[in-house]
Write an enzyme that holds these catalytic residues in place. Structure first.
Site, PDB file in Angstrom:
ATOM      1  N   CYS A   1       0.796  -1.245   0.000  1.00  0.00           N
ATOM      2  CA  CYS A   1       0.000   0.000   0.000  1.00  0.00           C
ATOM      3  C   CYS A   1       0.822   1.285   0.000  1.00  0.00           C
ATOM      4  CB  CYS A   1      -0.920   0.001   1.211  1.00  0.00           C
ATOM      5  SG  CYS A   1      -2.128  -1.322   1.157  1.00  0.00           S
TER       6      CYS A   1
HETATM    7  N1  LIG Z   1      -2.577  -5.676   1.879  1.00  0.00           N
HETATM    8  C1  LIG Z   1      -3.080  -4.637   2.526  1.00  0.00           C
HETATM    9  O1  LIG Z   1      -2.730  -4.394   3.656  1.00  0.00           O
HETATM   10  C2  LIG Z   1      -4.110  -3.730   1.868  1.00  0.00           C
HETATM   11  C3  LIG Z   1      -4.824  -2.836   2.682  1.00  0.00           C
HETATM   12  C4  LIG Z   1      -5.773  -2.017   2.118  1.00  0.00           C
HETATM   13  C5  LIG Z   1      -5.983  -2.052   0.746  1.00  0.00           C
HETATM   14  N2  LIG Z   1      -5.264  -2.904  -0.046  1.00  0.00           N
HETATM   15  C6  LIG Z   1      -5.565  -2.921  -1.476  1.00  0.00           C
HETATM   16  O2  LIG Z   1      -6.380  -4.045  -1.754  1.00  0.00           O
HETATM   17  C7  LIG Z   1      -6.071  -4.595  -3.030  1.00  0.00           C
HETATM   18  C8  LIG Z   1      -5.691  -6.054  -2.899  1.00  0.00           C
HETATM   19  O3  LIG Z   1      -4.533  -6.150  -2.118  1.00  0.00           O
HETATM   20  P1  LIG Z   1      -4.069  -7.499  -1.420  1.00  0.00           P
HETATM   21  O4  LIG Z   1      -3.000  -7.117  -0.473  1.00  0.00           O
HETATM   22  O5  LIG Z   1      -5.243  -8.259  -0.924  1.00  0.00           O
HETATM   23  O6  LIG Z   1      -3.442  -8.271  -2.690  1.00  0.00           O
HETATM   24  P2  LIG Z   1      -3.019  -9.823  -2.757  1.00  0.00           P
HETATM   25  O7  LIG Z   1      -1.983  -9.911  -3.800  1.00  0.00           O
HETATM   26  O8  LIG Z   1      -2.735 -10.324  -1.374  1.00  0.00           O
HETATM   27  O9  LIG Z   1      -4.341 -10.546  -3.257  1.00  0.00           O
HETATM   28  C9  LIG Z   1      -4.915 -10.321  -4.490  1.00  0.00           C
HETATM   29  C10 LIG Z   1      -5.482 -11.635  -5.013  1.00  0.00           C
HETATM   30  O10 LIG Z   1      -6.181 -11.344  -6.232  1.00  0.00           O
HETATM   31  C11 LIG Z   1      -5.983 -12.440  -7.121  1.00  0.00           C
HETATM   32  N3  LIG Z   1      -6.304 -11.986  -8.467  1.00  0.00           N
HETATM   33  C12 LIG Z   1      -5.586 -11.242  -9.320  1.00  0.00           C
HETATM   34  N4  LIG Z   1      -6.270 -11.013 -10.454  1.00  0.00           N
HETATM   35  C13 LIG Z   1      -7.468 -11.648 -10.334  1.00  0.00           C
HETATM   36  C14 LIG Z   1      -8.610 -11.770 -11.160  1.00  0.00           C
HETATM   37  N5  LIG Z   1      -8.669 -11.170 -12.340  1.00  0.00           N
HETATM   38  N6  LIG Z   1      -9.633 -12.511 -10.718  1.00  0.00           N
HETATM   39  C15 LIG Z   1      -9.592 -13.118  -9.505  1.00  0.00           C
HETATM   40  N7  LIG Z   1      -8.544 -13.021  -8.669  1.00  0.00           N
HETATM   41  C16 LIG Z   1      -7.492 -12.279  -9.064  1.00  0.00           C
HETATM   42  C17 LIG Z   1      -4.553 -12.846  -6.883  1.00  0.00           C
HETATM   43  O11 LIG Z   1      -4.305 -14.163  -7.306  1.00  0.00           O
HETATM   44  C18 LIG Z   1      -4.429 -12.684  -5.355  1.00  0.00           C
HETATM   45  O12 LIG Z   1      -4.736 -13.891  -4.678  1.00  0.00           O
HETATM   46  C19 LIG Z   1      -4.974  -3.715  -3.595  1.00  0.00           C
HETATM   47  O13 LIG Z   1      -5.546  -2.715  -4.389  1.00  0.00           O
HETATM   48  C20 LIG Z   1      -4.358  -3.092  -2.360  1.00  0.00           C
HETATM   49  O14 LIG Z   1      -3.752  -1.853  -2.641  1.00  0.00           O
HETATM   50  C21 LIG Z   1      -4.344  -3.757   0.504  1.00  0.00           C
END
Ligand SMILES: NC(=O)c1ccc[n+]([C@@H]2O[C@H](COP(=O)([O-])OP(=O)(O)OC[C@H]3O[C@@H](n4cnc5c(N)ncnc54)[C@H](O)[C@@H]3O)[C@@H](O)[C@H]2O)c1
Length: 434
Positions: A271
């Site tokens: 993030c």
């Molecule tokens: N990690 C954090 O602490 C956090 C906090 C707040 C917001 N975010 C935001 O949330 C979003 C997700 O982050 P995250 O940390 O969960 O990512 P992550 O990489 O942990 O998880 C994302 C998942 O999405 C899957 N994916 C990718 N493309 C796909 C598709 N087309 N269809 C289905 N699945 C798909 C991936 O395989 C993965 O398992 C990002 O935009 C991030 O900026 C993250």
């Protein structure tokens, strides 16, 4: 819409979560715990396989919770996008990384939106949760969803609701962290408020999707700028011979007008190092330079190099060079008590040290492997032998499982980038602070 609201109220709605990572999996589990039938969709077959076996890969989600919702028939994980047709609400939680040139890579959002579009039907609510620049929901997702003639606010709902989850935070989780939601139309907002009110104690509606998108970016820009500021203060304090940790602690006694931020080896995670660049990119398209973000980004990005400078100076004082010295890195996750190494500054520090010829060994209680760094030695445990054999021990992540007293006792030289040894290392010359 009435039918959607009734289904939500009766917990008869089916919720699909696309992307089962740090954000999507906790969300899916929470909806299932609240009594909804949840379909978790991910393109990663390995992850889906593990979920099907009731195995969690997210530290904050215990496998038993997963096993319970599976046994109760409230959660299924799948790679099949065709399941989306069954969903009444669909939350998109896919990654939003930066491309090689630090431009937003919204390809995952587009892929997910395309999948949603192919099964979009009347009465569905679609919510984008991935952090992104203001305008993404309206400019990219909406036109795609309306392609086949369905109308937003009339036939289906579309909203943005930023995820604020803080992995490893045991005080604030999904349920007690208020939710911001903004819909394309007031009806969309109402649908999204109804959905999230089922799992979150407080939902805060805003007047537009853009306001919701910008809220998340303000929060993360606030952090990047303040971390950049305190990192620069740390560099200034070093030049002035002042202990920056003492200064932050003293300033924190002011009951108003000051919020403590702590210096460190640099930014990490999916993030803070990434999201503000989404905002500055968007502003560049409007011919405006987001100067605070750029400057903070620069200072934070230089911190790993600064830490390596500290290591080199410390070794030099011990009449050793970085080249050929054995360096033990404690903690490779980007922050305390989590297993996430994405963008972790420890990785940059390791690369810089290797480039200078150091023999690097690393340890992290939560991380088993470092992709692309398989040739380095991973220590399975922090033993007194391991500590005493290293020319320099570098504390990059202050996991609470580390025994600082033992580390200070056995190490020859410590560069402590987290002030982790403050309680046990007072007055010890072998400890070099940030
Ligand atoms: N990690 C954090 O602490 C956090 C906090 C707040 C917001 N975010 C935001 O949330 C979003 C997700 O982050 P995250 O940390 O969960 O990512 P992550 O990489 O942990 O998880 C994302 C998942 O999405 C899957 N994916 C990718 N493309 C796909 C598709 N087309 N269809 C289905 N699945 C798909 C991936 O395989 C993965 O398992 C990002 O935009 C991030 O900026 C993250």
């Amino acid at each position: 819409m009435e039918q959607f609201l009734k289904k939500i109220e009766d917990r008869a709605a089916c919720v699909a979560v696309i992307g089962l990572g740090y954000v999507g999996l906790p969300l899916a589990v929470e909806f299932a715990k609240a009594g909804f039938r949840v379909i978790g969709i991910d393109v990663d077959a390995v992850r889906v396989g593990r979920l099907k076996r009731g195995e969690s890969y997210i530290k904050d989600i215990p496998s038993v919770d997963l096993q319970k919702i599976i046994a109760d028939g409230r959660f299924v994980a799948t790679t099949a996008l065709s399941f989306l047709a069954e969903a009444d609400a669909c939350c998109i939680c896919v990654p939003t990384p930066l491309g090689k040139t630090k431009d937003p890579d919204v390809s995952f959002i587009l892929q997910a939106a395309r999948a949603v579009k192919s099964s979009l039907r009347r009465g569905q609510l679609i919510v984008l949760e991935s952090t992104t620049y203001p305008g993404t929901t309206r400019e990219l997702v909406l036109p795609m969803l309306e392609e086949d003639g369905l109308k937003v606010g009339v036939d289906f709902g579309l909203a943005f609701s930023p995820e604020r989850i803080d992995p490893g935070n045991s005080t604030y989780g999904l349920k007690n962290t208020p939710r911001v939601v903004g819909g394309i139309t007031p009806a969309c907002t109402q649908m999204a408020v109804a959905l999230y009110s089922q799992i979150v104690a407080r939902v805060m509606p805003v007047s537009s999707v853009e306001a919701a998108e910008m809220t998340k970016l303000l929060e993360n820009t606030f952090r990047i700028v303040n971390i950049g500021l305190v990192n620069e203060i740390a560099i200034m304090c070093d030049r002035l011979g002042i202990n920056v940790w003492e200064v932050v602690e003293a300033a924190s006694t002011k009951p108003y007008g000051f919020i403590p931020f702590y210096p460190g080896p640099g930014l990490g995670g999916h993030c803070i190092p990434v999201d503000p660049h989404y905002l500055s990119w968007k502003l560049r398209t409007l011919n405006y330079r987001a100067r605070f973000i750029e400057l903070a980004g620069e200072i934070n990005a230089e911190m790993p190099e600064y830490v390596v400078g500290k290591i080199a100076d410390a070794l030099n004082r011990a009449k050793k060079s970085v080249n050929g010295s054995s360096v033990l890195i404690l903690g490779v996750a980007y922050k305390r008590d989590i297993d996430d190494v994405r963008e972790s500054p420890a990785l940059d520090i390791i690369k810089l040290l290797c480039n200078k010829g150091a023999e690097v060994t690393w340890h992290d209680p939560y991380v088993r492997e470092l992709k692309g760094m398989e040739s380095l030695t991973r220590a399975a445990a922090v033993t007194s032998e391991l500590l005493s054999q290293a020319d320099c021990v570098v504390i990059t992540t202050d996991h609470s499982t580390y025994d600082w007293e033992a580390i200070v006792k056995d190490a020859n030289l410590i560069v402590d980038s987290r002030n982790a040894t403050r309680q046990v290392g007072l007055g010890r010359h072998k400890i070099v602070p940030l």
